[in-house]
Design a protein around this motif. Structure first.
Motif, PDB file in Angstrom:
ATOM      1  N   ILE C  28       0.884  -1.163   0.000  1.00  0.00           N
ATOM      2  CA  ILE C  28       0.000   0.000   0.000  1.00  0.00           C
ATOM      3  C   ILE C  28       0.919   1.210   0.000  1.00  0.00           C
ATOM      4  N   LEU C  29       0.720   2.093  -0.971  1.00  0.00           N
ATOM      5  CA  LEU C  29       1.560   3.279  -1.105  1.00  0.00           C
ATOM      6  C   LEU C  29       0.703   4.499  -0.806  1.00  0.00           C
ATOM      7  N   LEU C  30       1.093   5.225   0.245  1.00  0.00           N
ATOM      8  CA  LEU C  30       0.331   6.418   0.639  1.00  0.00           C
ATOM      9  C   LEU C  30       1.065   7.672   0.215  1.00  0.00           C
ATOM     10  N   ASP C  31       0.332   8.643  -0.299  1.00  0.00           N
ATOM     11  CA  ASP C  31       0.940   9.944  -0.561  1.00  0.00           C
ATOM     12  C   ASP C  31      -0.100  11.035  -0.376  1.00  0.00           C
ATOM     13  N   ALA C  32       0.338  12.163   0.133  1.00  0.00           N
ATOM     14  CA  ALA C  32      -0.583  13.267   0.393  1.00  0.00           C
ATOM     15  C   ALA C  32      -1.065  13.919  -0.901  1.00  0.00           C
ATOM     16  N   SER C  33      -0.257  13.846  -1.941  1.00  0.00           N
ATOM     17  CA  SER C  33      -0.583  14.532  -3.193  1.00  0.00           C
ATOM     18  C   SER C  33      -1.548  13.688  -4.024  1.00  0.00           C
ATOM     19  N   ASP C  34      -2.004  14.239  -5.135  1.00  0.00           N
ATOM     20  CA  ASP C  34      -2.851  13.452  -6.025  1.00  0.00           C
ATOM     21  C   ASP C  34      -2.053  12.936  -7.215  1.00  0.00           C
ATOM     22  N   SER C  35      -0.736  13.008  -7.084  1.00  0.00           N
ATOM     23  CA  SER C  35       0.161  12.654  -8.178  1.00  0.00           C
ATOM     24  C   SER C  35       1.366  11.943  -7.579  1.00  0.00           C
ATOM     25  N   LEU C  36       1.974  11.038  -8.326  1.00  0.00           N
ATOM     26  CA  LEU C  36       3.188  10.388  -7.836  1.00  0.00           C
ATOM     27  C   LEU C  36       4.407  11.281  -8.117  1.00  0.00           C
TER      28      LEU C  36
END
Lengths: 107, 393, 467
Positions: C28-36
């Motif tokens: 599972i990869l979490l990121d705050a942005s809507d883009s990698l």
């Protein structure tokens, strides 16, 4: 003009054509491009400072641009403490500048 | 008594140091860390009478409430404008109930307090909402305590220390007490710390929840236990909360012996525009880890008092350890098991408010003067504490 | 099957996700942005692609390959708009996030209790205060990059880039490629100290030849755009009524003390300043990770932190740039997935590029004498508007040696940024005022149990089922 959006026709990276987006900031209509942050639209419309500090009423705008300094806070659709540099603008967003004087006007 | 050692440079130790130094006693304060950085730094700054049932602790609190204004003025005079402001504010406390049972208990409690000299004004809901327009209108009872006040605890502690220094006290930081120094007759005449020997006519333990540890090093046991509390701090907002506001569960939580998590809502604004939200009580030893379960409960209860807070942000959470006594009374006085050893600790969540009075009582007792009021209830020799004490180690 | 939670989708996080998948774990990869892509590969929104996006980046095709692989892999769940606000430390840590817009409200809460965690939260610019740095129009170098890459916005038309470190060069290049005229790039360190940092055992740099190519590219860009690169000079003040209009620059000695008589005033409409980087440590500290003496997350050769099952990679373990981040991330994901055995190619890359990172610090690090350019009225804590003068006078009045106490009596570091911008600076200045090497209460400005602000209503909402 200080901060400036590079027109897509002049852009060496050849981006796809942008879709216009309009928000209001303190009631004034500001135009930008879909995908821009609220901060980017405000900067590109010649407002480098869009918040007033609490103790000394000084202008602030964008400082770190990546969401860690919390200088660029605005009110969006009535909700406070929104980092303008992190929030992508949506057409019709009603943005107001944020300023909280200290209680009883103390500094 | 010409010299004294105070162990602990939190607000209680600072108050003891100042009171003693002003009487001409040569004071050395020893703290294992930096001053004003333990429980004091986690305090909310509550100077309350509202949460105390009639009894010796309330008596102490009433004296404290009367003396704080004079003290802050004295300190401001002494230390000048360069010194940060203690933010003392007699803002008053509003206790509200949200259930029918709760309202019966609150009003009964307030009546008892009135009999003991507390100003406790029963308010109608309409009057309560006039004091706090953003309060949840679905309250069942409200009592206003004009004597409740607020202070910035760390600045107050540093001010007391600065004043103590001006009267000749010496503060030794980052020095852990390692053992007692006993005189010919077995009395305590000093301590060793950081490889140094400190001698004095008496030693006061004012180490908050660590007082038990310190006492043990000096040769006696002390049943002080840590009781963890957590505070949430919001980002700055428009001033919308004007008093200390609590739900009536607060009193029950303070007086409980339950080790499990107890939360009850305490909400107030600060001079910097943030809102402080508490409170929690939990016995987890000295485990300082932040638990989301605790924060969630505190947040939920705050929203019952002030629904508008839902859209505001928590930007910070911090916690501390209150010094909890099994018989729910501060420990102030000479240890009957070891001459020369005195205690000024065990104030649970009331240490900030009760610090100056404690300092005055200790200084009076130690120099043979008449204390302002009867100190027997706080003595380590009190009956209610006996079952929890063993002798000299 | 092992479940690996990766926090942060910059180079380190992407590499970790990929290698964890390759080792057979669910990711599972979490990121705050809507883009990698994190900060390094920040780009125009995915729904507005640019044909020559690669012109703005280093290693763009590597990013595209990583992103394509992960987004098409059903075993890798990518959750965008995931703001991790707390971690409950325990034998089996629980990660708490709100999912939605940054600073939204009523966002969905999710919690995760994976087999292993990879922290790849990166770093942010550290900008030392100077008179006028709080004027609108003064930005960090990172802000200039983010706006240039993220929305093709140039922060100014006549810009000075200043501070320290090789990062200043790609920033200037991005600005130039976005229509700015960059008047100068100023590196505070002088030539000799820089060479002393870069050159020892220079043959060890050879395997980092790709870095050389990268640098050569930036310098070539500089020559093309005719941007002067000045050593041993920096911005010591910004001036203007409501926005920045000019800056004063000065030559610095080896300790960064401004040399009197060398001041020059330059008219500008934007200033981009970064002196260093601060790793984003909140989550690592929340879960209990130990730090190195340099205040980065300590990891072993498997990229595991002091907490079993918690790994860290990228700028979080040391400022070393993209190549080091990819190598560390690749190793972290591999071991987080429970795989054993060594990975010589990645380990070699890690060794080479971490050597590189050490040289950057030696050549470009902050030098002691910088407070000489402060005046009493210079704001040190931006959020709470605490001046250098009042910071020092409160420290003197209280004679305090405690960061916790001084924060509460000065208010420095208590504002909404919670010391992210000023924390390390305030610690340094207060220790100097107290005449001691470090403040003694054992706290630092790095610890933030609330890692990002959360709405009280969200906090009070019953936690969602565990993911």
């Amino acid at each position: 003009m200080v901060a400036r959006l590079l027109p897509f026709g002049e852009d060496p990276i050849r981006p796809a054509e942008p879709t216009p987006v309009t928000i209001t900031v303190d009631g004034e209509s500001l135009r930008g491009v879909a995908g821009q942050s609220i901060a980017g639209i405000i900067l590109a419309n010649e407002r480098l400072g869009f918040r007033r500090t609490s103790a000394h009423d000084k202008p602030r705008g964008v400082f770190c641009g990546i969401g860690v300094c919390f200088d660029c806070l605005v009110v969006v659709d009535g909700i406070e403490d929104v980092r303008a540099c992190q929030r992508r603008a949506k057409d019709g967003d009603a943005v107001t500048t944020q300023h909280h004087a200290l209680p009883r006007g103390e500094s | 008594m010409s010299s004294a050692i105070v162990i602990g440079a939190g607000i209680v130790g600072a108050a003891c140091a100042r009171s003693l130094a002003k009487l001409g006693v040569v004071v050395t304060v020893i703290d294992r860390s930096a001053a004003a950085s333990g429980t004091t730094a986690a305090g909310e700054g509550n100077l309350l009478v509202s949460d105390k049932a009639p009894g010796p602790e309330l008596r102490m609190a009433l004296h404290a409430a009367a003396s704080w204004p004079r003290l802050t003025a004295e300190l401001a005079d002494e230390l000048g404008p360069e010194f940060p402001h203690t933010e003392y504010e007699q803002k008053g406390g509003l206790v509200v109930a949200t259930t029918v049972v709760g309202s019966e208990q609150l009003l009964k409690f307030a009546a008892g307090q009135r009999g003991a000299g507390v100003q406790a004004d029963e308010l109608s809901s309409a009057d309560a909402l006039r004091l706090e327009p953003d309060l949840n209108p679905a309250i069942t009872a409200a009592v206003y305590y004009p004597q409740d006040s607020q202070i910035q605890p760390v600045i107050a502690a540093e001010a007391l220390l600065a004043s103590a220094r001006r009267h000749g006290a010496r503060i030794v930081q980052n020095a852990t007490v390692t053992g007692p120094v006993l005189g010919q007759d077995g009395a305590l005449v000093g301590v060793t710390a950081n490889g140094e020997t400190f001698r004095a006519d008496a030693v006061v333990v004012a180490a908050g929840p660590w007082s038990g540890e310190v006492a043990q090093v000096l040769g006696v046991d002390l049943p002080v236990l840590p009781r963890r509390g957590v505070v949430l701090v919001t980002s700055r907002m428009r001033h919308r909360i004007f008093h200390k506001v609590y739900d009536a569960d607060y009193v029950g939580a303070v007086g409980s012996d339950d080790a499990a998590l107890q939360t009850s809502s305490v909400v107030e604004s600060t001079a910097s525009g943030t809102v402080l939200i508490g409170s929690s009580r939990q016995q987890v030893g000295f485990d300082a880890s932040m638990r989301t379960e605790v924060m969630e409960q505190i947040a939920a209860k705050a929203l019952r008092l002030f629904p508008f807070l839902a859209d505001h942000q928590v930007m910070r959470a911090y916690g501390g350890f209150r010094p909890f006594m099994p018989d729910h009374l501060p420990l102030v006085g000479e240890d009957h098991r070891l001459r020369g050893l005195w205690h000024a600790t065990g104030h649970e969540g009331a240490g900030i408010g009760l610090a100056p009075v404690t300092g005055n009582l200790i200084a009076a007792m130690m120099t043979g003067a008449e204390p302002e009021f009867d100190v027997a209830p706080y003595s380590p020799a009190r009956e209610s504490l006996a079952p929890y004490l063993r002798g000299v180690a | 099957m092992n479940q690996v939670l990766v926090i942060g989708a910059g180079p380190a996080g992407l590499a970790a996700a990929r290698s964890a998948r390759a080792a057979g774990a669910e990711v599972i990869l979490l990121d705050a942005s809507d883009s990698l892509g994190g900060q390094f590969w920040r780009h125009l929104p995915d729904n507005r692609p640019a044909r020559k996006e690669r012109l703005l980046h280093h290693g763009w095709s590597r990013f595209q390959a990583l992103a394509a692989e992960l987004t098409s892999d059903p075993g890798c769940e990518i959750i965008h708009g995931a703001h991790v606000w707390a971690i409950d430390a325990s034998e089996h840590p629980i990660v708490h996030a709100v999912i939605g817009e940054p600073d939204g409200r009523n966002r969905r809460r999710m919690s995760f209790q994976p087999t292993a965690i990879v922290l790849a939260t990166g770093a942010h610019d550290r900008t030392l205060p100077f008179p006028g740095w709080d004027l609108p129009g003064v930005f960090t170098a990172g802000a200039a990059q983010a706006l240039a890459k993220g929305e093709r916005l140039a922060v100014g038309q006549r810009v000075v880039v200043a501070g320290a470190g090789p990062f200043l060069l790609p920033v200037a290049q991005s600005l130039a490629a976005t229509g700015s005229r960059v008047v100068a790039v100023m590196e505070a360190n002088r030539a000799v100290p820089m060479l002393r940092g870069w050159l020892p055992r220079a043959w060890q740099l050879l395997p980092a030849a790709s870095k050389g190519m990268e640098l050569a590219g930036y310098l070539a860009g500089h020559l093309r755009h005719r941007i002067p690169y000045l050593l041993g000079r920096t911005v010591i003040a910004a001036h203007g009524a409501t926005v920045v209009e000019s800056v004063t620059t000065a030559k610095l000695d080896n300790d960064w003390v401004p040399i009197p008589g060398t001041e020059k005033i330059i008219a500008v409409d934007a200033v981009c300043v970064s002196h260093s980087f601060t790793p984003r440590l909140e989550l690592a500290l929340a879960v209990g990770c130990e730090l190195t003496a340099d205040r980065f997350v300590r990891v072993d050769r498997r990229q595991q932190t002091s907490i079993p099952g918690v790994f860290a990679a990228g700028e979080l373990t040391g400022i070393g740039g993209v190549d080091l981040a990819l190598a560390e991330g690749g190793l972290a994901g591999h071991y987080a997935a429970g795989a054993s055995g060594t990975n010589p190619s990645l380990e070699r890359k890690r060794a080479v590029f971490s050597g590189f990172a050490k040289r950057i610090e030696a050549a470009h690090g902050i030098r002691r004498g910088w407070p000489a350019w402060l005046s009493d009225s210079t704001i040190v804590c931006r959020c709470e508007e605490v001046s250098y003068g009042s910071l020092c006078s409160t420290a003197r009045a209280t004679a305090s040696q405690s960061l916790r106490s001084l924060k509460l009596s000065t208010r420095a570091g208590l504002g909404i940024c919670q010391g992210r911008v000023c924390g390390r600076t305030v610690e340094d200045l207060l220790a100097r005022e107290a005449g001691i090497p470090n403040l003694t209460d054992g706290t630092t400005s790095d610890r933030r149990p609330i890692a990002v602000p959360i709405r009280i209503g969200e906090l009070a909402a019953p936690p969602a089922d565990q993911h």
